[in-house]
Design a protein around this motif. Sequence first.
Motif, PDB file in Angstrom:
ATOM      1  N   VAL A  18     -31.105  53.657 -13.216  1.00 18.16           N
ATOM      2  CA  VAL A  18     -30.446  52.607 -13.130  1.00 18.16           C
ATOM      3  C   VAL A  18     -29.347  52.559 -12.131  1.00 18.16           C
ATOM      4  O   VAL A  18     -29.010  51.607 -11.539  1.00 18.16           O
ATOM      5  CB  VAL A  18     -29.575  52.224 -14.428  1.00 18.16           C
ATOM      6  CG1 VAL A  18     -28.375  51.351 -14.556  1.00 18.16           C
ATOM      7  CG2 VAL A  18     -30.617  52.219 -15.588  1.00 18.16           C
ATOM      8  N   SER A  38     -28.058  40.595 -12.762  1.00 24.25           N
ATOM      9  CA  SER A  38     -28.059  41.067 -14.105  1.00 24.25           C
ATOM     10  C   SER A  38     -28.765  42.311 -14.118  1.00 24.25           C
ATOM     11  O   SER A  38     -29.969  42.316 -13.511  1.00 24.25           O
ATOM     12  CB  SER A  38     -28.498  40.000 -15.195  1.00 24.25           C
ATOM     13  OG  SER A  38     -28.152  40.642 -16.401  1.00 24.25           O
ATOM     14  N   GLY A  39     -28.383  43.320 -14.728  1.00 25.53           N
ATOM     15  CA  GLY A  39     -29.418  44.591 -14.519  1.00 25.53           C
ATOM     16  C   GLY A  39     -29.224  45.512 -13.503  1.00 25.53           C
ATOM     17  O   GLY A  39     -29.921  46.506 -13.471  1.00 25.53           O
ATOM     18  N   SER A  40     -28.452  45.183 -12.480  1.00 25.02           N
ATOM     19  CA  SER A  40     -28.404  45.754 -11.181  1.00 25.02           C
ATOM     20  C   SER A  40     -27.681  47.156 -11.471  1.00 25.02           C
ATOM     21  O   SER A  40     -27.632  48.139 -10.438  1.00 25.02           O
ATOM     22  CB  SER A  40     -27.893  45.146 -10.209  1.00 25.02           C
ATOM     23  OG  SER A  40     -26.839  44.592 -10.385  1.00 25.02           O
ATOM     24  N   GLY A  41     -26.915  47.318 -12.465  1.00 24.21           N
ATOM     25  CA  GLY A  41     -26.506  48.644 -12.506  1.00 24.21           C
ATOM     26  C   GLY A  41     -24.788  48.437 -12.442  1.00 24.21           C
ATOM     27  O   GLY A  41     -24.084  49.549 -12.582  1.00 24.21           O
ATOM     28  N   LYS A  42     -24.471  47.352 -12.180  1.00 19.05           N
ATOM     29  CA  LYS A  42     -22.661  47.286 -12.308  1.00 19.05           C
ATOM     30  C   LYS A  42     -21.930  47.841 -13.153  1.00 19.05           C
ATOM     31  O   LYS A  42     -20.799  48.654 -13.015  1.00 19.05           O
ATOM     32  CB  LYS A  42     -22.371  45.706 -11.844  1.00 19.05           C
ATOM     33  CG  LYS A  42     -23.260  44.765 -10.942  1.00 19.05           C
ATOM     34  CD  LYS A  42     -22.999  43.562 -10.816  1.00 19.05           C
ATOM     35  CE  LYS A  42     -23.013  42.600 -11.878  1.00 19.05           C
ATOM     36  NZ  LYS A  42     -24.539  42.545 -12.479  1.00 19.05           N
ATOM     37  N   SER A  43     -22.192  47.259 -14.711  1.00 15.88           N
ATOM     38  CA  SER A  43     -21.590  47.914 -15.584  1.00 15.88           C
ATOM     39  C   SER A  43     -21.859  49.696 -15.824  1.00 15.88           C
ATOM     40  O   SER A  43     -20.968  50.193 -16.168  1.00 15.88           O
ATOM     41  CB  SER A  43     -21.824  47.257 -17.164  1.00 15.88           C
ATOM     42  OG  SER A  43     -21.495  45.974 -16.911  1.00 15.88           O
ATOM     43  N   THR A  44     -22.884  50.125 -15.461  1.00 14.60           N
ATOM     44  CA  THR A  44     -23.275  51.333 -15.592  1.00 14.60           C
ATOM     45  C   THR A  44     -22.275  52.144 -14.795  1.00 14.60           C
ATOM     46  O   THR A  44     -21.743  53.301 -15.015  1.00 14.60           O
ATOM     47  CB  THR A  44     -24.748  51.640 -15.506  1.00 14.60           C
ATOM     48  OG1 THR A  44     -25.386  50.799 -16.420  1.00 14.60           O
ATOM     49  CG2 THR A  44     -25.033  53.206 -15.611  1.00 14.60           C
TER      50      THR A  44
HETATM   51  N1  LIG Z   1     -27.088  52.797 -23.014  1.00 12.03           N
HETATM   52  C1  LIG Z   1     -27.967  52.445 -22.270  1.00 12.03           C
HETATM   53  N2  LIG Z   1     -29.424  52.773 -22.721  1.00 12.03           N
HETATM   54  C2  LIG Z   1     -30.489  52.342 -22.100  1.00 12.03           C
HETATM   55  N3  LIG Z   1     -30.430  51.333 -21.106  1.00 12.03           N
HETATM   56  C3  LIG Z   1     -29.134  51.018 -20.646  1.00 12.03           C
HETATM   57  C4  LIG Z   1     -28.021  51.418 -21.341  1.00 12.03           C
HETATM   58  N4  LIG Z   1     -27.083  50.831 -20.489  1.00 12.03           N
HETATM   59  C5  LIG Z   1     -27.560  50.225 -19.624  1.00 12.03           C
HETATM   60  N5  LIG Z   1     -28.935  50.212 -19.649  1.00 12.03           N
HETATM   61  C6  LIG Z   1     -29.963  49.546 -18.570  1.00 12.03           C
HETATM   62  O1  LIG Z   1     -29.599  49.733 -17.496  1.00 12.03           O
HETATM   63  C7  LIG Z   1     -29.940  48.658 -16.799  1.00 12.03           C
HETATM   64  C8  LIG Z   1     -28.415  48.123 -15.847  1.00 12.03           C
HETATM   65  O2  LIG Z   1     -27.494  47.648 -16.663  1.00 12.03           O
HETATM   66  P1  LIG Z   1     -25.972  47.242 -16.512  1.00 12.03           P
HETATM   67  O3  LIG Z   1     -25.347  46.880 -17.703  1.00 12.03           O
HETATM   68  O4  LIG Z   1     -25.308  48.335 -15.646  1.00 12.03           O
HETATM   69  O5  LIG Z   1     -26.458  46.233 -15.652  1.00 12.03           O
HETATM   70  P2  LIG Z   1     -25.203  44.998 -14.894  1.00 12.03           P
HETATM   71  O6  LIG Z   1     -25.601  44.827 -13.415  1.00 12.03           O
HETATM   72  O7  LIG Z   1     -23.997  45.250 -15.232  1.00 12.03           O
HETATM   73  O8  LIG Z   1     -25.842  43.656 -15.645  1.00 12.03           O
HETATM   74  P3  LIG Z   1     -24.953  42.361 -16.032  1.00 12.03           P
HETATM   75  O9  LIG Z   1     -24.822  41.533 -14.982  1.00 12.03           O
HETATM   76  O10 LIG Z   1     -26.032  41.635 -16.859  1.00 12.03           O
HETATM   77  O11 LIG Z   1     -23.859  42.729 -16.972  1.00 12.03           O
HETATM   78  C9  LIG Z   1     -30.214  47.658 -17.357  1.00 12.03           C
HETATM   79  O12 LIG Z   1     -31.722  47.506 -17.303  1.00 12.03           O
HETATM   80  C10 LIG Z   1     -29.755  47.996 -18.844  1.00 12.03           C
HETATM   81  O13 LIG Z   1     -30.871  47.651 -19.853  1.00 12.03           O
END
Ligand SMILES: Nc1ncnc2c1ncn2[C@@H]1O[C@H](COP(=O)(O)OP(=O)(O)OP(=O)(O)O)[C@@H](O)[C@H]1O
Length: 229
Positions: A18, A38-44
């Motif tokens: 991620v 969405s899903g690019s890893g921003k929240s992570t």
């Molecule tokens: N706790 C977790 N367990 C398993 N997979 C996770 C977990 N947290 C995030 N992911 C996966 O990691 C990837 C990135 O998620 P993240 O939430 O960081 O995306 P994002 O860029 O914040 O998206 P968005 O714009 O939709 O909020 C996604 O594929 C998500 O399914």
Amino acid sequence: MSLLEIHNLKKSFDGLEVLRDISLQVNQGQVLGIIGPSGSGKSTLLRCATGLETPDAGEIRYEGTFGLVFQNFNLFPHYSVMKNITDAPIKVQKRPKEEVYAESRALLAKMGLSDKENAYPYQLSGGQQQRISIARALAMNPDILFFDEPTSALDPELTGEILKVIRDLAAEHMTMVIVTHEMNFARNVADHIIFMDKGVIAEQGTPEEVFGSSNERMKEFLGKFGENA
Ligand SMILES: Nc1ncnc2c1ncn2[C@@H]1O[C@H](COP(=O)(O)OP(=O)(O)OP(=O)(O)O)[C@@H](O)[C@H]1O
Ligand SMILES: [Mg+2]
């Protein structure tokens, strides 16, 4: 002076990479905007930076403290507005009650919510709840404030209220890291923008550089917001 440095951060979930080697730096007074699909890893990335998630590799170095504002406000439903704001400064930071109350009242006034001191979260609109959660984060006097899509649960009018609060904080030189899907806002308020795609920083620079970028993924992403957002 840099308040936060992240070096070579990596994080996988169940074999899915991620975050793939993310490095960044946040300087005092800087507003960093993080955009991307969405899903690019921003929240992570934000969750790793704030200790809510443990990275697999890399280094995170802080100079000072941070606060965090979530998309869904996360106020304590059984606490009044005042208790939501004052609880951590009094109980965690062990600061004098009178001082914390005085500061919290000033924060409420700044958010235009002086009359809501004794209200409970369910009695407030989404925009009001989000302003309370910003006041709660500020009551800890953080050096950096992180926002993860602070307006995505709000309708356009309430979104405007929150964006104004953040803009005012930027004018006061509050150091902030803001994940947002509001492209115009990112462009106007951020000094530096990071575009994330599939776990990497695919593009970064000033708003002019990033929004004018010829990076194909960037153009495709912005196209989805129409008219270059
Ligand atoms: N706790 C977790 N367990 C398993 N997979 C996770 C977990 N947290 C995030 N992911 C996966 O990691 C990837 C990135 O998620 P993240 O939430 O960081 O995306 P994002 O860029 O914040 O998206 P968005 O714009 O939709 O909020 C996604 O594929 C998500 O399914
Ligand atoms: Mg997210």
